[in-house]
Design a protein around this motif. Structure first.
Motif, PDB file in Angstrom:
ATOM      1  N   GLY A 126       0.783  -1.218   0.000  1.00  0.00           N
ATOM      2  CA  GLY A 126       0.000   0.000   0.000  1.00  0.00           C
ATOM      3  C   GLY A 126       0.822   1.279   0.000  1.00  0.00           C
ATOM      4  N   CYS A 127       2.136   1.150   0.062  1.00  0.00           N
ATOM      5  CA  CYS A 127       3.016   2.324   0.045  1.00  0.00           C
ATOM      6  C   CYS A 127       3.163   2.838  -1.382  1.00  0.00           C
ATOM      7  N   ARG A 128       3.579   4.092  -1.498  1.00  0.00           N
ATOM      8  CA  ARG A 128       3.891   4.653  -2.807  1.00  0.00           C
ATOM      9  C   ARG A 128       5.392   4.568  -3.014  1.00  0.00           C
ATOM     10  N   PHE A 129       5.819   4.695  -4.267  1.00  0.00           N
ATOM     11  CA  PHE A 129       7.240   4.555  -4.579  1.00  0.00           C
ATOM     12  C   PHE A 129       7.693   5.711  -5.458  1.00  0.00           C
ATOM     13  N   ALA A 130       8.868   6.257  -5.135  1.00  0.00           N
ATOM     14  CA  ALA A 130       9.441   7.365  -5.910  1.00  0.00           C
ATOM     15  C   ALA A 130      10.801   6.965  -6.451  1.00  0.00           C
ATOM     16  N   LEU A 131      11.053   7.369  -7.676  1.00  0.00           N
ATOM     17  CA  LEU A 131      12.352   7.186  -8.309  1.00  0.00           C
ATOM     18  C   LEU A 131      13.103   8.499  -8.153  1.00  0.00           C
ATOM     19  N   ASP A 132      14.124   8.490  -7.296  1.00  0.00           N
ATOM     20  CA  ASP A 132      14.857   9.697  -6.919  1.00  0.00           C
ATOM     21  C   ASP A 132      15.986   9.978  -7.909  1.00  0.00           C
ATOM     22  N   ASP A 133      16.319  11.251  -8.063  1.00  0.00           N
ATOM     23  CA  ASP A 133      17.452  11.705  -8.887  1.00  0.00           C
ATOM     24  C   ASP A 133      17.341  11.264 -10.342  1.00  0.00           C
ATOM     25  N   PHE A 134      16.118  11.238 -10.875  1.00  0.00           N
ATOM     26  CA  PHE A 134      15.969  10.801 -12.260  1.00  0.00           C
ATOM     27  C   PHE A 134      16.704  11.761 -13.186  1.00  0.00           C
ATOM     28  N   GLY A 135      17.474  11.197 -14.085  1.00  0.00           N
ATOM     29  CA  GLY A 135      18.257  11.981 -15.028  1.00  0.00           C
ATOM     30  C   GLY A 135      19.726  12.002 -14.677  1.00  0.00           C
ATOM     31  N   SER A 136      20.058  11.611 -13.443  1.00  0.00           N
ATOM     32  CA  SER A 136      21.459  11.686 -13.021  1.00  0.00           C
ATOM     33  C   SER A 136      22.257  10.460 -13.435  1.00  0.00           C
ATOM     34  N   GLY A 137      21.564   9.381 -13.739  1.00  0.00           N
ATOM     35  CA  GLY A 137      22.264   8.134 -14.031  1.00  0.00           C
ATOM     36  C   GLY A 137      22.110   7.717 -15.476  1.00  0.00           C
ATOM     37  N   PHE A 138      21.486   6.583 -15.678  1.00  0.00           N
ATOM     38  CA  PHE A 138      21.399   5.991 -17.003  1.00  0.00           C
ATOM     39  C   PHE A 138      20.159   6.422 -17.770  1.00  0.00           C
ATOM     40  N   SER A 139      19.272   7.143 -17.137  1.00  0.00           N
ATOM     41  CA  SER A 139      18.087   7.771 -17.715  1.00  0.00           C
ATOM     42  C   SER A 139      17.569   7.172 -19.004  1.00  0.00           C
ATOM     43  N   SER A 140      16.978   6.062 -18.910  1.00  0.00           N
ATOM     44  CA  SER A 140      16.338   5.494 -20.081  1.00  0.00           C
ATOM     45  C   SER A 140      14.836   5.543 -19.853  1.00  0.00           C
ATOM     46  N   PHE A 141      14.133   6.012 -20.854  1.00  0.00           N
ATOM     47  CA  PHE A 141      12.690   6.045 -20.715  1.00  0.00           C
ATOM     48  C   PHE A 141      12.113   4.635 -20.673  1.00  0.00           C
ATOM     49  N   ALA A 142      12.855   3.666 -21.175  1.00  0.00           N
ATOM     50  CA  ALA A 142      12.419   2.279 -21.047  1.00  0.00           C
ATOM     51  C   ALA A 142      12.377   1.886 -19.574  1.00  0.00           C
ATOM     52  N   TYR A 143      13.368   2.331 -18.800  1.00  0.00           N
ATOM     53  CA  TYR A 143      13.359   2.062 -17.358  1.00  0.00           C
ATOM     54  C   TYR A 143      12.183   2.759 -16.697  1.00  0.00           C
ATOM     55  N   LEU A 144      11.943   3.982 -17.096  1.00  0.00           N
ATOM     56  CA  LEU A 144      10.841   4.739 -16.514  1.00  0.00           C
ATOM     57  C   LEU A 144       9.514   4.037 -16.787  1.00  0.00           C
TER      58      LEU A 144
END
Length: 175
Positions: free
Chosen positions: A76-94
């Protein structure tokens, strides 16, 4: 840290807290069971907890990250992807990662008014995240011009010194 966050939320109905986790927890088989037990013991609304992990940690082992995120979200928790864009930034991962929130790395935000390339990237990241049904947080919002720009881009939330400096937790939680 997780237990403390759960206790704070239980003491203050309506409070929502984010908890940053290390990428090393992704393969800890005991953490999920413990997390589940703590949530049940506390009786809090699990959606009041947002679990964060960095993009770099998530893509280091995508399959473990996906499984971990799914299990946390099943609680029931929510999840956040932190620092998006700082690493391998693939929209496929997103697209693959079952996150609710994308936090755009501050390196794209802090010079936004003066950097046309960052403007294009932040606007595009926001549009893509929204099209995938995710909320967007911009980190390092340190001035009104930055806040004005991200507002026009449709960013959902701002994080940074312009909107609030870090403060000790206790005075903020007093009734």
């Amino acid at each position: 840290v997780i237990r403390e966050s759960i206790e704070r939320v239980s003491e203050r109905p309506g409070l929502s807290l984010s908890v940053n986790l290390s990428g090393r927890v992704l393969d800890d088989p005991l953490l999920l069971q413990w997390f589940h037990e703590e949530l049940n013991r506390s009786g809090i609304d699990p959606s009041a907890l947002i679990v964060e992990i960095t993009e770099t940690a998530a893509v280091a082992n995508v399959q473990d990250a996906i499984q971990f995120m799914r299990e946390i979200k099943a609680l029931g928790c929510r999840f956040a992807l932190d620092d998006f864009g700082s690493g391998f930034s693939s929209f496929a991962y997103l697209r693959q990662l079952p996150v609710d929130i994308v936090k755009i790395d501050g390196s794209f935000v802090q010079h936004l008014p003066d950097n046309p390339e960052d403007q294009v990237l932040v606007k595009a990241l926001t549009e893509i995240a929204h099209s995938l049904g995710k909320e967007v947080i911009a980190e390092f919002v340190c001035s009104q011009p930055i806040l004005d720009l991200i507002t026009t881009y449709g960013v959902d939330y701002a994080q940074g010194y312009h909107v609030g400096k870090p403060l000790p937790l206790e005075p903020q939680l007093q009734p």
